[in-house]
Write a protein that holds these residues in place. Structure first.
Motif, PDB file in Angstrom:
ATOM      1  N   SER A   7       0.829  -1.204   0.000  1.00  0.00           N
ATOM      2  CA  SER A   7       0.000   0.000   0.000  1.00  0.00           C
ATOM      3  C   SER A   7       0.862   1.252   0.000  1.00  0.00           C
ATOM      4  N   ARG A   8       1.906   1.249   0.813  1.00  0.00           N
ATOM      5  CA  ARG A   8       2.792   2.418   0.855  1.00  0.00           C
ATOM      6  C   ARG A   8       3.561   2.572  -0.465  1.00  0.00           C
ATOM      7  N   THR A   9       3.885   1.453  -1.107  1.00  0.00           N
ATOM      8  CA  THR A   9       4.581   1.516  -2.396  1.00  0.00           C
ATOM      9  C   THR A   9       3.704   2.172  -3.459  1.00  0.00           C
ATOM     10  N   VAL A  10       2.433   1.777  -3.504  1.00  0.00           N
ATOM     11  CA  VAL A  10       1.511   2.370  -4.487  1.00  0.00           C
ATOM     12  C   VAL A  10       1.289   3.844  -4.169  1.00  0.00           C
ATOM     13  N   LEU A  11       1.148   4.175  -2.900  1.00  0.00           N
ATOM     14  CA  LEU A  11       0.957   5.573  -2.528  1.00  0.00           C
ATOM     15  C   LEU A  11       2.170   6.403  -2.942  1.00  0.00           C
ATOM     16  N   VAL A  66       0.248   4.924 -15.946  1.00  0.00           N
ATOM     17  CA  VAL A  66       1.187   5.873 -15.348  1.00  0.00           C
ATOM     18  C   VAL A  66       1.750   5.306 -14.044  1.00  0.00           C
ATOM     19  N   LEU A  67       0.869   4.719 -13.222  1.00  0.00           N
ATOM     20  CA  LEU A  67       1.309   4.179 -11.941  1.00  0.00           C
ATOM     21  C   LEU A  67       2.127   2.899 -12.137  1.00  0.00           C
ATOM     22  N   MET A  68       1.724   2.066 -13.088  1.00  0.00           N
ATOM     23  CA  MET A  68       2.436   0.823 -13.315  1.00  0.00           C
ATOM     24  C   MET A  68       3.892   1.083 -13.694  1.00  0.00           C
ATOM     25  N   ASP A  73       9.453  -3.140 -11.320  1.00  0.00           N
ATOM     26  CA  ASP A  73      10.847  -3.291 -10.887  1.00  0.00           C
ATOM     27  C   ASP A  73      11.076  -2.916  -9.426  1.00  0.00           C
ATOM     28  N   THR A  74       9.994  -2.694  -8.693  1.00  0.00           N
ATOM     29  CA  THR A  74      10.145  -2.469  -7.258  1.00  0.00           C
ATOM     30  C   THR A  74      10.545  -3.776  -6.583  1.00  0.00           C
ATOM     31  N   PRO A  75      11.564  -3.769  -5.742  1.00  0.00           N
ATOM     32  CA  PRO A  75      11.946  -5.003  -5.043  1.00  0.00           C
ATOM     33  C   PRO A  75      10.775  -5.584  -4.266  1.00  0.00           C
ATOM     34  N   GLY A  76      10.570  -6.879  -4.425  1.00  0.00           N
ATOM     35  CA  GLY A  76       9.473  -7.556  -3.743  1.00  0.00           C
ATOM     36  C   GLY A  76       8.234  -7.715  -4.599  1.00  0.00           C
ATOM     37  N   ILE A  77       8.188  -7.037  -5.763  1.00  0.00           N
ATOM     38  CA  ILE A  77       7.051  -7.163  -6.680  1.00  0.00           C
ATOM     39  C   ILE A  77       7.553  -7.810  -7.959  1.00  0.00           C
ATOM     40  N   ALA A  78       7.024  -8.996  -8.267  1.00  0.00           N
ATOM     41  CA  ALA A  78       7.483  -9.732  -9.447  1.00  0.00           C
ATOM     42  C   ALA A  78       6.805  -9.245 -10.722  1.00  0.00           C
ATOM     43  N   VAL A  80       3.410  -6.568 -12.381  1.00  0.00           N
ATOM     44  CA  VAL A  80       2.282  -5.644 -12.256  1.00  0.00           C
ATOM     45  C   VAL A  80       1.462  -5.755 -13.536  1.00  0.00           C
ATOM     46  N   GLU A  81       0.161  -5.943 -13.411  1.00  0.00           N
ATOM     47  CA  GLU A  81      -0.720  -6.090 -14.565  1.00  0.00           C
ATOM     48  C   GLU A  81      -1.941  -5.191 -14.402  1.00  0.00           C
ATOM     49  N   ILE A  82      -2.557  -4.863 -15.510  1.00  0.00           N
ATOM     50  CA  ILE A  82      -3.792  -4.066 -15.511  1.00  0.00           C
ATOM     51  C   ILE A  82      -4.907  -4.958 -16.024  1.00  0.00           C
ATOM     52  N   THR A  83      -5.988  -5.040 -15.289  1.00  0.00           N
ATOM     53  CA  THR A  83      -7.137  -5.834 -15.705  1.00  0.00           C
ATOM     54  C   THR A  83      -8.393  -4.972 -15.646  1.00  0.00           C
ATOM     55  N   GLY A  84      -9.395  -5.403 -16.402  1.00  0.00           N
ATOM     56  CA  GLY A  84     -10.675  -4.707 -16.391  1.00  0.00           C
ATOM     57  C   GLY A  84     -10.546  -3.261 -16.827  1.00  0.00           C
ATOM     58  N   PRO A  85     -11.332  -2.380 -16.228  1.00  0.00           N
ATOM     59  CA  PRO A  85     -11.294  -0.964 -16.635  1.00  0.00           C
ATOM     60  C   PRO A  85     -10.041  -0.231 -16.181  1.00  0.00           C
ATOM     61  N   GLY A  86      -9.286  -0.823 -15.226  1.00  0.00           N
ATOM     62  CA  GLY A  86      -8.085  -0.135 -14.764  1.00  0.00           C
ATOM     63  C   GLY A  86      -7.595  -0.596 -13.411  1.00  0.00           C
ATOM     64  N   PHE A  87      -7.880  -1.843 -13.063  1.00  0.00           N
ATOM     65  CA  PHE A  87      -7.401  -2.374 -11.792  1.00  0.00           C
ATOM     66  C   PHE A  87      -5.929  -2.733 -11.918  1.00  0.00           C
ATOM     67  N   LEU A  88      -5.143  -2.346 -10.917  1.00  0.00           N
ATOM     68  CA  LEU A  88      -3.744  -2.738 -10.857  1.00  0.00           C
ATOM     69  C   LEU A  88      -3.642  -4.028 -10.054  1.00  0.00           C
ATOM     70  N   ASN A  89      -2.999  -5.043 -10.651  1.00  0.00           N
ATOM     71  CA  ASN A  89      -2.842  -6.342 -10.014  1.00  0.00           C
ATOM     72  C   ASN A  89      -1.358  -6.604  -9.775  1.00  0.00           C
ATOM     73  N   PHE A  90      -1.040  -7.117  -8.590  1.00  0.00           N
ATOM     74  CA  PHE A  90       0.349  -7.307  -8.202  1.00  0.00           C
ATOM     75  C   PHE A  90       0.624  -8.766  -7.861  1.00  0.00           C
ATOM     76  N   THR A  91       1.681  -9.288  -8.435  1.00  0.00           N
ATOM     77  CA  THR A  91       2.200 -10.598  -8.045  1.00  0.00           C
ATOM     78  C   THR A  91       3.493 -10.354  -7.280  1.00  0.00           C
ATOM     79  N   LEU A  92       3.514 -10.756  -6.045  1.00  0.00           N
ATOM     80  CA  LEU A  92       4.670 -10.485  -5.203  1.00  0.00           C
ATOM     81  C   LEU A  92       5.813 -11.432  -5.534  1.00  0.00           C
ATOM     82  N   GLY A  93       7.014 -10.942  -5.390  1.00  0.00           N
ATOM     83  CA  GLY A  93       8.185 -11.745  -5.678  1.00  0.00           C
ATOM     84  C   GLY A  93       8.651 -12.521  -4.464  1.00  0.00           C
ATOM     85  N   GLY A  94       9.466 -13.531  -4.718  1.00  0.00           N
ATOM     86  CA  GLY A  94      10.013 -14.337  -3.635  1.00  0.00           C
ATOM     87  C   GLY A  94       8.906 -15.087  -2.921  1.00  0.00           C
TER      88      GLY A  94
END
Length: 410
Positions: A7-11, A66-68, A73-78, A80-94
């Motif tokens: 959450s803090r990363t997206v903010l 713009v946000l993606m 390439d943020t450490p810990g995030i493997a 980032v995808e956009i689905t639907g009208p504009g949802f950001l989806n995250f697959t965490l790394g490690g």
């Protein structure tokens, strides 16, 4: 990366986009991340792009792109995808679980507290009615735990109202813990819970389940210490399917698994009293002797009784179903968001309901933590012990925010 860190990363990405002029919109106070809904992907998702689309005058997918670009390439995030009208989806790394358990162990009962409401002041007017006073005091603790400045003082601009409790002596009759749960667990607009049911140690008693789950977590740690099993999370071993999930079941190893038990073999063959033929004796009025009576036991040859355990070959006992720790991991990961939401909405009942979810997940998982029968301690047990320890820590911290004790023994 934990949900709070995501959450803090997206903010931070939103803030950088605004500062760089790539996005013209107000920076929100917080970003909510949650489990993806149907059609989503990855581990977490957020709808922040849809929220910012209107103020920025752009399409949600453009905002998401713009946000993606600032999150990739943020450490810990493997991924980032956009689905639907504009949802950001995250697959965490490690291994997301590793980071979560590490944070809980470092922060202890303070896990879930944050600074999401830092700089905001809340002044509550004193409440006269008992239940409103209890809820107000609890809300102050929740707000303070999220960084806000909160206090009850004369002339306060905020006032909490609730359906009153009819029994003003509820604390004297039920005790502090049961009374607090009865007043805080229902929403303020609902009736308080009847305290009678909270004094019985039954599965239907949610307060008992929550406190018992904490007590079980401590009991597992004590048992592991006696067995010499350390607490050590070791990655994918948490999901090892070879550890049984129905512990606490004892087996009689003298009876092979799957055999039919017959009581006939446990009864000795009786001695036949008529084994020898009757002596011939003249019948009244005749000299013809009676024929000899056959000896039943002697005439029948019985095979030797087989030894049950040794004579019958049984297949190996099948491995029992493996437990899935995903529900418990998800509940622990959502704990910070649940606490912040409860503080913002002045709703302690949200904390109580979330603790119930954690407790139920732990109680459904606890049988897999320690070795059962002839199992040897493994990385799986050490990892699951770390998860049980984390769950107990979170339960204790949540109960403390409600003012309720967490007993080591119950």
């Amino acid at each position: 990366m934990t949900p709070a860190e995501l959450s803090r990363t997206v903010l931070g990405a939103v803030r950088r986009a605004v500062e760089e002029g790539a996005l013209r919109a107000p920076v929100p106070e917080r970003i909510k991340v949650e489990r993806p809904r149907p059609g989503g992907r990855g581990d977490y998702a957020t709808s922040v792009a849809l929220r910012l689309a209107g103020p920025s005058g752009r399409q949600p997918r453009e905002v998401a792109e713009v946000l993606m670009a600032r999150i990739t390439d943020t450490p810990g995030i493997a991924r980032v995808e956009i689905t639907g009208p504009g949802f950001l989806n995250f697959t965490l790394g490690g291994d997301p679980a590793a980071g979560l358990l590490r944070v809980i162990r470092e922060q202890g009962p303070e896990y879930g507290r944050g600074a999401g409401l830092a700089g905001i002041r809340f002044r509550f007017a004193p409440a006269r009615e008992l239940r409103a006073r209890v809820i107000t005091d609890t809300v102050v603790r929740l707000l303070t735990a999220q960084g806000a400045t909160a206090a009850v003082e004369p002339g306060g601009s905020r006032r909490i109202t609730a359906l009153p409790v009819q029994d003003e002596a509820i604390f004297e009759r039920a005790g502090r813990d049961a009374a607090l749960w009865a007043l805080l667990r229902p929403a303020a607009h609902d009736q308080p819970l009847p305290v009678g049911a909270l004094l019985v140690q039954k599965e239907s008693n949610a307060l008992f389940r929550v406190r018992y789950a904490y007590s079980r977590s401590r009991s597992l740690l004590r048992a592991a210490d006696r067995l010499g099993i350390p607490v050590s999370y070791e990655g994918d071993a948490l999901y090892d399917g070879h550890v049984s999930c129905n512990g606490d079941i004892s087996y009689d190893h003298d009876v092979p698994y799957g055999s039919d038990i017959s009581c006939d073999d446990d009864v000795p063959v009786p001695h036949d009293a008529y084994r020898d033929p009757l002596a011939a004796s003249p019948a009244r009025g005749t000299a013809i002797p009676l024929p000899p009576r056959p000896a039943r036991a002697a005439a029948v040859s019985h095979p030797p009784r087989p030894a049950r355990a040794a004579a019958v070959s049984h297949p190996p006992r099948p491995a029992r179903a493996a437990a899935d720790p995903s529900a418990l991991l998800a509940a622990l990961g959502d704990h910070p968001a649940a606490l912040e939401s409860a503080a913002r909405l002045c709703a302690p009942d949200r904390v109580a309901r979330h603790l119930e979810a954690i407790a139920d997940a732990l109680l459904g998982f606890q049988h897999t933590v320690l070795p059962v029968g002839d199992e040897k301690p493994s990385a799986t047990h050490r990892s699951r012990l770390a998860l049980a320890e984390a769950a107990g820590t979170v339960l204790a911290g949540g109960l403390a925010l409600l003012g309720i004790s967490a007993p080591e023994h119950l």
